[in-house]
Design a protein around this motif. Sequence first.
Motif, mmCIF file in Angstrom:
data_model
loop_
_atom_site.group_PDB
_atom_site.id
_atom_site.type_symbol
_atom_site.label_atom_id
_atom_site.label_comp_id
_atom_site.label_asym_id
_atom_site.label_seq_id
_atom_site.Cartn_x
_atom_site.Cartn_y
_atom_site.Cartn_z
ATOM 1 N N GLN A 1 0.819 -1.205 0.000
ATOM 2 C CA GLN A 1 0.000 0.000 0.000
ATOM 3 C C GLN A 1 0.859 1.265 0.000
ATOM 4 O O GLN A 1 1.929 1.305 0.594
ATOM 5 N N ILE A 2 0.345 2.279 -0.680
ATOM 6 C CA ILE A 2 0.853 3.640 -0.571
ATOM 7 C C ILE A 2 -0.312 4.483 -0.088
ATOM 8 O O ILE A 2 -1.267 4.727 -0.837
ATOM 9 N N LEU A 3 -0.273 4.877 1.171
ATOM 10 C CA LEU A 3 -1.374 5.595 1.796
ATOM 11 C C LEU A 3 -1.094 7.092 1.759
ATOM 12 O O LEU A 3 -0.084 7.562 2.278
ATOM 13 N N LEU A 4 -1.972 7.826 1.131
ATOM 14 C CA LEU A 4 -1.853 9.278 1.013
ATOM 15 C C LEU A 4 -3.011 9.910 1.773
ATOM 16 O O LEU A 4 -4.164 9.806 1.358
ATOM 17 N N GLY A 5 -2.681 10.521 2.915
ATOM 18 C CA GLY A 5 -3.745 11.058 3.753
ATOM 19 C C GLY A 5 -4.723 9.987 4.195
ATOM 20 O O GLY A 5 -5.919 10.245 4.357
ATOM 21 N N GLY A 6 -4.224 8.780 4.383
ATOM 22 C CA GLY A 6 -5.068 7.672 4.812
ATOM 23 C C GLY A 6 -5.731 6.907 3.688
ATOM 24 O O GLY A 6 -6.286 5.830 3.910
ATOM 25 N N GLU A 7 -5.695 7.440 2.477
ATOM 26 C CA GLU A 7 -6.300 6.758 1.337
ATOM 27 C C GLU A 7 -5.274 5.853 0.653
ATOM 28 O O GLU A 7 -4.144 6.274 0.383
ATOM 29 N N ASP A 8 -5.681 4.640 0.370
ATOM 30 C CA ASP A 8 -4.828 3.697 -0.348
ATOM 31 C C ASP A 8 -4.817 4.105 -1.818
ATOM 32 O O ASP A 8 -5.784 3.870 -2.546
ATOM 33 N N TYR A 9 -3.721 4.731 -2.242
ATOM 34 C CA TYR A 9 -3.658 5.339 -3.580
ATOM 35 C C TYR A 9 -4.043 4.352 -4.679
ATOM 36 O O TYR A 9 -4.874 4.647 -5.544
ATOM 37 N N TRP A 10 -3.441 3.168 -4.679
ATOM 38 C CA TRP A 10 -3.653 2.226 -5.788
ATOM 39 C C TRP A 10 -4.964 1.467 -5.682
ATOM 40 O O TRP A 10 -5.326 0.728 -6.601
ATOM 41 N N ALA A 11 -5.707 1.665 -4.582
ATOM 42 C CA ALA A 11 -7.037 1.070 -4.466
ATOM 43 C C ALA A 11 -8.124 1.993 -5.015
ATOM 44 O O ALA A 11 -9.280 1.594 -5.135
ATOM 45 N N GLN A 12 -7.749 3.227 -5.356
ATOM 46 C CA GLN A 12 -8.713 4.195 -5.868
ATOM 47 C C GLN A 12 -8.937 4.001 -7.365
ATOM 48 O O GLN A 12 -8.100 3.431 -8.066
ATOM 49 N N ASN A 13 -10.058 4.522 -7.859
ATOM 50 C CA ASN A 13 -10.282 4.492 -9.299
ATOM 51 C C ASN A 13 -9.414 5.549 -9.978
ATOM 52 O O ASN A 13 -8.792 6.386 -9.319
ATOM 53 N N GLU A 14 -9.362 5.505 -11.292
ATOM 54 C CA GLU A 14 -8.458 6.388 -12.034
ATOM 55 C C GLU A 14 -8.765 7.853 -11.790
ATOM 56 O O GLU A 14 -7.851 8.684 -11.668
ATOM 57 N N GLN A 15 -10.045 8.194 -11.698
ATOM 58 C CA GLN A 15 -10.410 9.590 -11.475
ATOM 59 C C GLN A 15 -9.890 10.093 -10.130
ATOM 60 O O GLN A 15 -9.337 11.192 -10.037
ATOM 61 N N ARG A 16 -10.047 9.270 -9.095
ATOM 62 C CA ARG A 16 -9.584 9.694 -7.779
ATOM 63 C C ARG A 16 -8.064 9.760 -7.728
ATOM 64 O O ARG A 16 -7.492 10.676 -7.113
ATOM 65 N N ARG A 17 -7.387 8.821 -8.393
ATOM 66 C CA ARG A 17 -5.922 8.886 -8.424
ATOM 67 C C ARG A 17 -5.459 10.162 -9.119
ATOM 68 O O ARG A 17 -4.478 10.788 -8.701
#
Length: 260
Positions: A63-79
Amino acid sequence: MTHDETLISVRDLKIAFGPKLIQQNISFDLRRGSIFAVMGGSGCGKSTLLKSMIGLLRPASGQILLGGEDYWAQNEQRRTELNHRFGVLFQSGALWSSMTIGENVALPMEMFTSFSADMIHRLVKLKLGLVGMEHAINLMPSEISGGMRKRAGLARAIALDPDILFFDEPSAGLDPITSARLDELILTLRDGLGATIVIVSHELPSLFKLADDGIFLDAQAREPIAHGAPRALRDHNTNPTVVSFMNRAADLSSAPQTRG
């Protein structure tokens, strides 16, 4: 300038190209206001780790957590939205050769903001002024030196006021004086903008001057073998690979001189 707030947490990251393992067991925290160094010899995966952190290479696991969000678990728009928190200075500067320096710096603002053309022009002059390059606003990349291209690339990296800056070998190809000036500029921007910085480098003078924390990747072990500030690794680490790397400048200066 360091604070306790964690901006990025990397947890058990594994990076691979198909069956070829590059690095694994990578874990660290990036604190607000710090300059974090990714260190190691050539081919150990420093730049590859950076690519995973900025969204260019999906890791095999972890995991790469950015502000608590798992970056690579997000959809493309959120990334893409999260990417707006990043500014990146690539090794070559990566300027568009067909655009002026000013147009290069303006491009992120034109793509990702609704600012007017006049506002963008004012901001471009401001960003170039911060890196001492306002005079080059109408020049082409081919008309300026390598050090100036690095500074122009840095101006583009801060175009959207990111809170995290990533530098891939910023001193590569620069003479010692120009490299030292770039180091001073990086510190000035960190202090002036309050940015947090990740720097990939094998240049010892820059590492000792800039970084207050870091991780040491090893090509043979294919995992981190040390964690800490470069000066602490130089003075206190006992791993032979780390000791050799962090003291190589002293080894070279004490080597016998030969006449050609």
